[in-house]
Write a protein that holds these residues in place. Sequence first.
Motif, PDB file in Angstrom:
ATOM      1  N   ASN A 435      59.683  -0.713  87.864  1.00 11.36           N
ATOM      2  CA  ASN A 435      58.856   0.270  88.566  1.00 11.36           C
ATOM      3  C   ASN A 435      58.353   1.328  87.580  1.00 11.36           C
ATOM      4  O   ASN A 435      59.129   2.119  87.043  1.00 11.36           O
ATOM      5  N   ALA A 436      57.050   1.354  87.341  1.00  9.42           N
ATOM      6  CA  ALA A 436      56.465   2.280  86.375  1.00  9.42           C
ATOM      7  C   ALA A 436      56.689   3.736  86.753  1.00  9.42           C
ATOM      8  O   ALA A 436      56.704   4.613  85.880  1.00  9.42           O
ATOM      9  N   ALA A 437      56.867   4.027  88.040  1.00  9.64           N
ATOM     10  CA  ALA A 437      57.063   5.409  88.465  1.00  9.64           C
ATOM     11  C   ALA A 437      58.373   5.989  87.936  1.00  9.64           C
ATOM     12  O   ALA A 437      58.537   7.219  87.926  1.00  9.64           O
ATOM     13  N   ASN A 438      59.280   5.157  87.482  1.00 10.58           N
ATOM     14  CA  ASN A 438      60.565   5.647  86.989  1.00 10.58           C
ATOM     15  C   ASN A 438      60.524   6.071  85.526  1.00 10.58           C
ATOM     16  O   ASN A 438      61.488   6.652  85.025  1.00 10.58           O
ATOM     17  N   TYR A 439      59.427   5.796  84.815  1.00 13.21           N
ATOM     18  CA  TYR A 439      59.407   5.936  83.359  1.00 13.21           C
ATOM     19  C   TYR A 439      58.646   7.171  82.890  1.00 13.21           C
ATOM     20  O   TYR A 439      57.622   7.565  83.486  1.00 13.21           O
ATOM     21  N   THR A 440      59.157   7.752  81.786  1.00  9.19           N
ATOM     22  CA  THR A 440      58.422   8.769  81.033  1.00  9.19           C
ATOM     23  C   THR A 440      58.251   8.276  79.596  1.00  9.19           C
ATOM     24  O   THR A 440      58.885   7.302  79.177  1.00  9.19           O
ATOM     25  N   LEU A 441      57.390   8.968  78.840  1.00  8.35           N
ATOM     26  CA  LEU A 441      57.108   8.539  77.479  1.00  8.35           C
ATOM     27  C   LEU A 441      58.245   8.905  76.524  1.00  8.35           C
ATOM     28  O   LEU A 441      58.893   9.948  76.678  1.00  8.35           O
ATOM     29  N   TYR A 442      58.446   8.034  75.545  1.00  7.34           N
ATOM     30  CA  TYR A 442      59.359   8.265  74.429  1.00  7.34           C
ATOM     31  C   TYR A 442      58.501   8.330  73.167  1.00  7.34           C
ATOM     32  O   TYR A 442      57.396   7.771  73.126  1.00  7.34           O
ATOM     33  N   PRO A 443      58.954   9.023  72.101  1.00 10.15           N
ATOM     34  CA  PRO A 443      58.129   9.119  70.892  1.00 10.15           C
ATOM     35  C   PRO A 443      57.584   7.772  70.418  1.00 10.15           C
ATOM     36  O   PRO A 443      58.298   6.777  70.345  1.00 10.15           O
ATOM     37  N   PHE A 444      56.298   7.774  70.100  1.00 13.53           N
ATOM     38  CA  PHE A 444      55.552   6.599  69.624  1.00 13.53           C
ATOM     39  C   PHE A 444      55.716   6.520  68.101  1.00 13.53           C
ATOM     40  O   PHE A 444      55.667   7.529  67.398  1.00 13.53           O
ATOM     41  N   ASN A 445      55.894   5.309  67.580  1.00 16.32           N
ATOM     42  CA  ASN A 445      56.206   5.162  66.157  1.00 16.32           C
ATOM     43  C   ASN A 445      55.440   3.985  65.563  1.00 16.32           C
ATOM     44  O   ASN A 445      55.343   2.921  66.163  1.00 16.32           O
ATOM     45  N   ILE A 446      54.880   4.221  64.360  1.00 18.25           N
ATOM     46  CA  ILE A 446      54.321   3.139  63.550  1.00 18.25           C
ATOM     47  C   ILE A 446      54.990   3.217  62.183  1.00 18.25           C
ATOM     48  O   ILE A 446      55.040   4.284  61.566  1.00 18.25           O
ATOM     49  N   ALA A 447      55.518   2.074  61.707  1.00 21.19           N
ATOM     50  CA  ALA A 447      56.264   2.060  60.450  1.00 21.19           C
ATOM     51  C   ALA A 447      55.712   0.979  59.520  1.00 21.19           C
ATOM     52  O   ALA A 447      56.294  -0.093  59.391  1.00 21.19           O
ATOM     53  N   PRO A 448      54.576   1.240  58.866  1.00 19.40           N
ATOM     54  CA  PRO A 448      54.052   0.251  57.922  1.00 19.40           C
ATOM     55  C   PRO A 448      54.890   0.179  56.652  1.00 19.40           C
ATOM     56  O   PRO A 448      55.355   1.201  56.126  1.00 19.40           O
ATOM     57  N   LYS A 449      55.098  -1.053  56.159  1.00 11.10           N
ATOM     58  CA  LYS A 449      55.826  -1.294  54.911  1.00 11.10           C
ATOM     59  C   LYS A 449      54.933  -2.038  53.931  1.00 11.10           C
ATOM     60  O   LYS A 449      54.018  -2.769  54.334  1.00 11.10           O
ATOM     61  N   THR A 499      56.509  13.492  80.105  1.00 11.73           N
ATOM     62  CA  THR A 499      55.191  12.939  80.427  1.00 11.73           C
ATOM     63  C   THR A 499      55.378  11.596  81.124  1.00 11.73           C
ATOM     64  O   THR A 499      55.987  10.671  80.568  1.00 11.73           O
ATOM     65  N   SER A 500      54.855  11.480  82.330  1.00 13.83           N
ATOM     66  CA  SER A 500      55.074  10.247  83.095  1.00 13.83           C
ATOM     67  C   SER A 500      54.189   9.125  82.565  1.00 13.83           C
ATOM     68  O   SER A 500      53.080   9.358  82.077  1.00 13.83           O
ATOM     69  N   LEU A 501      54.692   7.916  82.666  1.00 10.68           N
ATOM     70  CA  LEU A 501      53.907   6.761  82.240  1.00 10.68           C
ATOM     71  C   LEU A 501      52.645   6.624  83.086  1.00 10.68           C
ATOM     72  O   LEU A 501      51.547   6.402  82.533  1.00 10.68           O
TER      73      LEU A 501
END
Length: 888
Positions: A435-449, A499-501
């Motif tokens: 259920n998308a209503a249950n979720y909030t955002l977590y930090p977004f990450n990009i890790a190029p190597k 921040t809600s999804l």
Amino acid sequence: MLDHTRLLRATLPFTLAALGIASSAHAQSAASTAPAASQPEVDAVREDGEDIIVTGSYAQSLAAATQTKRQAGYGVDAINATDIGKFPAQNVAEALQLVPGVAITRPRGEGLYVSVRGLGPQFQSTLLNGRPVAINDLIENGGANGRQFRFEMLPAEFVSQIDVVKTPTSDMTEGALGGNIDVRTFRPLDVGTKTTLNLRGTYTTLADKVKPNATVLTSGTNAEGTFGILAAAQYWGKAVRNDRSYNTGWYLDKFASTLGKGFYTPGRTRPTVENEDRKRLSGMISAQWRPSPEWETTLDVLATRLDVAYDEYGLDIYPDDASVAGHRPVLVPGSVKLDGSTVVAATINDVRFMGTREYSLNRHDLVTIGLKQAWNPAGWHISANGNWSYAHSFHPSAAEGTVRSRVQFFAPLRYDSSAGYKVAPTLSTPVDVTNAANYTLYPFNIAPKNSRDWDTFGRLDVDHELGGIITRVAAGGEYHWRKRDYRRRDFVVNPAANTSLLGFAPNGFEQMPYDNFLSGVRGNIPRNWLVPITSVFYDKLFTPAVANSPLTPGDLRASYVVTEKSAGGYVRADYAFPLGAVAVTGNVGVRYVHTDQVASGTLTTGNVATPASFPQTFSNWLPSFNLRAELTPTLQARLAASRVLTRPNVTQSAPQISVSTDQPTASGGNPALQPFLATQFDGSLEWYFTRSASLTGAVFYKTMDDYITAQNINVEIPGRGTVLLSTQVNGGDAKVYGAEAAYNQVFTFLPTPFDGLGFQASYTHTSVQASYTAGARPIRDQLIGLSKNSFNVVGFYDKGPLSTRLSYTWRDKYLTGIGSTTQVPTYQAAFGTLDSNLSVRVTDRLMVSVEAINIANANTYSYNERELQFGEINNYGRTILFGVRAQF
């Protein structure tokens, strides 16, 4: 600055000694002409002595490998191509697992890394046509492997033979405590004028997709057979789906306030589906010029690009993580079920659940160019050999650089592992994970190597044939330069709290698109969940301001450069003499190698970054001895002893050091590490009861000095003085010993049509005595990657147009992680795989085939210190290859 003159001086004396020794010997004995090299015989022999020609392709491959082992002046096992452009397995590593003492790892069902006699991939030295080769590194996630060669970079169809040398000679390039693995590709003067075309499809049952494969190899020589060019090209594709239940480990005293001290609970656990779209494009050119028997020039060029598009759908569950402000997991006291010190079941409130989508395009490029010039005047053999190779593992753009899109909620977790590691653990929550209503955002990450590895190699060898007990003397020098430049950065975007999804992106998520996750595995594990859509999160969060942000101290600390410059030389003498009726042959020699290493990186203290370089030097003498005694015309014995080394893994030597701001402590790599060194002994008995059959056995013993282990040491840090560094150090000790047995035979004595039947089998037992530490945790009699027992059996039929075989390969459990003071070790459970191959020659020039891998659809399992402490479950399904092969 490194003293290049000093390095070169280490090489010259051995080459000059060869010239002096050989010239002196030449004045005392007549020169003799070396016999022309001959192809291994592939005939069987009846008991009455009558030759029977073995025409089956797999039987020919076994016969050629048997003759290679029999005739070698050292301990070796070989695998040969069954025909031009046709290797016995779809993958080089998977072919190697049929060699006694060899075990492989198969992440997501693809043979990748090789271990020999209980020692892991970093302890092997992989050569291509007798030359070192640059190494592509792991960039898919946060880890890096260092010296572990990725065998997926070499198309099996380009390979003519692989030698696994277990008792080295002094002229062999150092670097292996386990085995020297020399992969040899096809060359035109061996192939002649010929063209082969191989078209196949690769079907993976779990992904339910067919990907095309095409290989063409063409060779041409002039009428005199003195000049030839060979060219080959391949496109290879494979779709992979791996269903996985993953666990990071079991940890001590995470809930000591409730349980008291001394109890272990699970860390992050992750049901996940991993998808790969694999595409490899490879090309090879080989040219030979042999205007006379004394002169030969050989050029070898190989280039490979492997693209692996990785897309993962995960549900991360963090039973013990308190990193998010305002949330702290709380164990419910009355819910606990104990088994000794293991909390096998409990309810934990305020646990973070995280729907995770991870995407990356992992590109691996490999280019290697080798040139060899050989001159063989009467009684002399002089060769110069050089190679340049470059391996580049990277993400083509930030949008493809391990993009992690994540959403979260907090809820109670009930877990239960009492059913054991082969059953998926109970992981339940009253909150709907779809259920998308249950979720909030977590930090977004990009890790190029970006990992770049250069390898430049040159050597000169001189040998001279003699008469008498000493049949040959040889000496040479070698210079080897290697550089690893590894860069990583992490872009992190922190959204506003809570921040809600749905408010952020109503179109930014999807349900996991599979309804059969781990369908063959019992257990109350989540089977479906919600995940973000990568492109939506990337477009909304990775702004130009984020893309252009400066490097952080963490980015600088994660990057490093390690350069090695080594120069060495050797002398070797071959001998032969009769001992009664027994013919004794062998060799004795010594190798000297001097290495200058510079490990450069960035030290960080809080937000202050300080560049630093750590030079060090080590020099080693490596003697070797090999003896072969022909006890009877069909029975021979071998004895061998040698001193061998493996340099520290570049990931361990890299100065990725983080220094505490308020304490004299630090953690990271140790640029002062010294090489692993070992003294090894080997004895074998080999019975060749026909020209294409054998029964062999070997015993081996290795004692390792200064085994690298985890510990705390004092180091000097620029600007901070002496600090206590938590790192890897030399100081452990280990002894590895065991026995191997192998048998292969074509049953040509049976009446037609059963005379095409054959059997191949090998068994290895390995034991270890070891003592080292993982933090404060003592480790006894275990090494990472060492299985006590392993075996393989192959039944085959090769006669007329039909060739078929069925093989089963099995290895015992082995240690995969040593843990730490507060984390238990982890183990890979025993695993076996059943594979088969069927080919039918429709005409002299046309063959159709089908091959099946993991026929039984076996799962791989891991667990922690106890089998009640669940680890991983992996299922990657079956792989079916089918196709047609034409030869012109």
